[in-house]
Structures are given as C-alpha cells and as structure tokens.
Design an enzyme around this catalytic site. Structure first.
Site, PDB file in Angstrom:
ATOM      1  N   GLY A  52      -1.131  -8.407  -7.750  1.00 29.55           N
ATOM      2  CA  GLY A  52      -1.400  -7.025  -8.160  1.00 29.55           C
ATOM      3  C   GLY A  52      -1.058  -6.162  -7.117  1.00 29.55           C
ATOM      4  O   GLY A  52      -1.005  -6.934  -5.761  1.00 29.55           O
ATOM      5  N   GLN A  57      -0.091   0.750  -1.363  1.00 22.50           N
ATOM      6  CA  GLN A  57       0.093  -0.428  -0.717  1.00 22.50           C
ATOM      7  C   GLN A  57       1.362  -0.646  -0.134  1.00 22.50           C
ATOM      8  O   GLN A  57       1.902  -1.635   0.850  1.00 22.50           O
ATOM      9  CB  GLN A  57      -0.466  -1.797  -1.273  1.00 22.50           C
ATOM     10  N   CYS A 103      -6.656  -9.509  -0.240  1.00 23.32           N
ATOM     11  CA  CYS A 103      -5.798  -8.306  -0.538  1.00 23.32           C
ATOM     12  C   CYS A 103      -4.501  -8.360   0.401  1.00 23.32           C
ATOM     13  O   CYS A 103      -4.806  -8.773   1.572  1.00 23.32           O
ATOM     14  CB  CYS A 103      -6.569  -7.043   0.001  1.00 23.32           C
ATOM     15  N   LEU A 104      -3.381  -8.003  -0.247  1.00 23.34           N
ATOM     16  CA  LEU A 104      -2.226  -8.020   0.719  1.00 23.34           C
ATOM     17  C   LEU A 104      -2.400  -7.029   1.660  1.00 23.34           C
ATOM     18  O   LEU A 104      -1.651  -7.338   2.868  1.00 23.34           O
ATOM     19  CB  LEU A 104      -1.071  -7.666  -0.178  1.00 23.34           C
ATOM     20  N   HIS A 145      -9.661  -4.108  -8.623  1.00 21.29           N
ATOM     21  CA  HIS A 145      -9.275  -4.080  -7.225  1.00 21.29           C
ATOM     22  C   HIS A 145      -8.160  -3.018  -7.171  1.00 21.29           C
ATOM     23  O   HIS A 145      -8.376  -2.251  -6.263  1.00 21.29           O
ATOM     24  CB  HIS A 145      -8.768  -5.519  -7.070  1.00 21.29           C
ATOM     25  N   GLU A 146      -7.205  -3.167  -8.084  1.00 21.10           N
ATOM     26  CA  GLU A 146      -6.032  -2.081  -7.798  1.00 21.10           C
ATOM     27  C   GLU A 146      -6.635  -0.695  -8.147  1.00 21.10           C
ATOM     28  O   GLU A 146      -5.959   0.072  -7.625  1.00 21.10           O
ATOM     29  CB  GLU A 146      -5.061  -2.363  -8.865  1.00 21.10           C
ATOM     30  N   HIS A 149      -8.130   0.641  -5.114  1.00 17.88           N
ATOM     31  CA  HIS A 149      -7.002   1.089  -4.313  1.00 17.88           C
ATOM     32  C   HIS A 149      -6.770   2.402  -4.491  1.00 17.88           C
ATOM     33  O   HIS A 149      -6.350   3.322  -3.367  1.00 17.88           O
ATOM     34  CB  HIS A 149      -5.668   0.327  -4.326  1.00 17.88           C
TER      35      HIS A 149
END
Length: 182
Positions: A52, A57, A103-104, A145-146, A149
């Site tokens: 995702g 990001q 997380c990226l 999660h997204e 963000h």
C-alpha cells in the site's frame, strides 16, 4: 527513477518529512495529472516492495492511496481510493488483530499494533466514480494504515510513547549506519 508500466517510481518520503505529518488536501480534479500520479504511486509501491502507498509517501499532499495486498483468504486485491472515508466496525462487531506492522516511510522497523480485522473505505476511483472497498485481514489493516497516512498519522503514532521512541531510535541508528557505510 525506474519506470514500471505506465508510471515512474518516485523516492519514498521518510518519517520526519513535514508532508507525512499533516492532513492531506482533498482531490478536486479527476484528470490526467491524477491518473499519472496514481500510475507513479503503483510504480513506487512495487519498486519499494510495499502492499500500500499513500500519496504523501512520495511527497504529494493529496488524499489518494493505492493498494495491492491480500485479504484474510489470501486473495490479492488491487485498487486506488481517492478522498477515502474509513468506516470501522461497531464495538460489538470489532475483533482486534495484533500484527507486526511496518511502513515504507519507516524502513526496516516493525512493531506490534492491534487494529480491527475488518474495515470499509468509501471514496472514488481515478475517474471520480464512487468506490467502496471492504477489507479483511491484511487488507483491512492496509486500508486503515493508508487512511491514517492521509490524516498525517504514521502507524508509530498509534504506539505507546516508549515503544514509539524505541522504533524511531532503531530507525535513526540504521539510517545513520547506512549513511556512514554508503
């Protein structure tokens, strides 16, 4: 950056960058620029080996995320949600799933975080058509999660303060070691 399909992979934005820590703006134009952003987001997510990715990001403060991850049956689901609204299960329907989330934007780190095992997101696709995504398992976690963000919140912001500091310290130590080695 490396091209993937129609999009181009962009650099991932890391914890501490202001764009990650403030709410994103509502998308008002469903045009070619949005379509290209979404293509770049998919390319960036795949290049970083994620499931995702939110627009912030890759440094873009718009309410858009993409996903390609499995639900509880291990069936992969792929899509984009623009201007998402997250709907969580009611208290009598909520079952928490404790999982080592990563997380990226905080690479190399994971921490146990309980989240509801079901979630629904309403929003729009890249053309402006309404979409609803119902998620279970990892997909439910991804939707939450997204969406976090896009509100300017990282998963580490949901951790107890002491655990959050541990994760950030480990991230900074790995980042500094990589800088010295590079």
């Amino acid at each position: 950056m490396e091209a993937s399909g129609e999009g181009t992979a962009r650099p991932i934005t890391f914890v501490g960058e202001p764009v990650l820590h403030r709410p994103c703006e509502t998308v008002t134009r469903f045009d070619d620029d949005l379509a290209m952003l979404v293509a770049d987001m998919f390319a960036s997510m795949y290049a970083a080996e994620g499931v995702g990715l939110a627009a912030n990001q890759i440094g873009i403060g718009l309410r858009v995320f993409v996903y390609d991850c499995p639900d509880e049956t291990e069936e992969f689901r792929k899509g984009v949600v623009v201007n998402p609204t997250l709907v969580m299960p009611g208290p009598d329907e909520e079952h928490l799933d404790d999982y080592a989330e990563g997380c990226l934007s905080v690479p190399g780190q994971r921490a146990s975080l309980a989240r509801p095992d079901r979630a629904v997101v309403h929003g729009f696709d890249v053309t402006g058509a309404p979409v609803t995504v119902e998620g279970t398992g990892l997909l439910a976690r991804c939707l939450q999660h997204e969406t976090d963000h896009l509100e300017g919140r990282l998963y580490i912001d949901r951790l107890p303060a002491e655990r959050r500091e541990q994760v950030l310290a480990a991230y900074e130590q790995e980042r500094d070691q990589a800088a010295v080695a590079g």
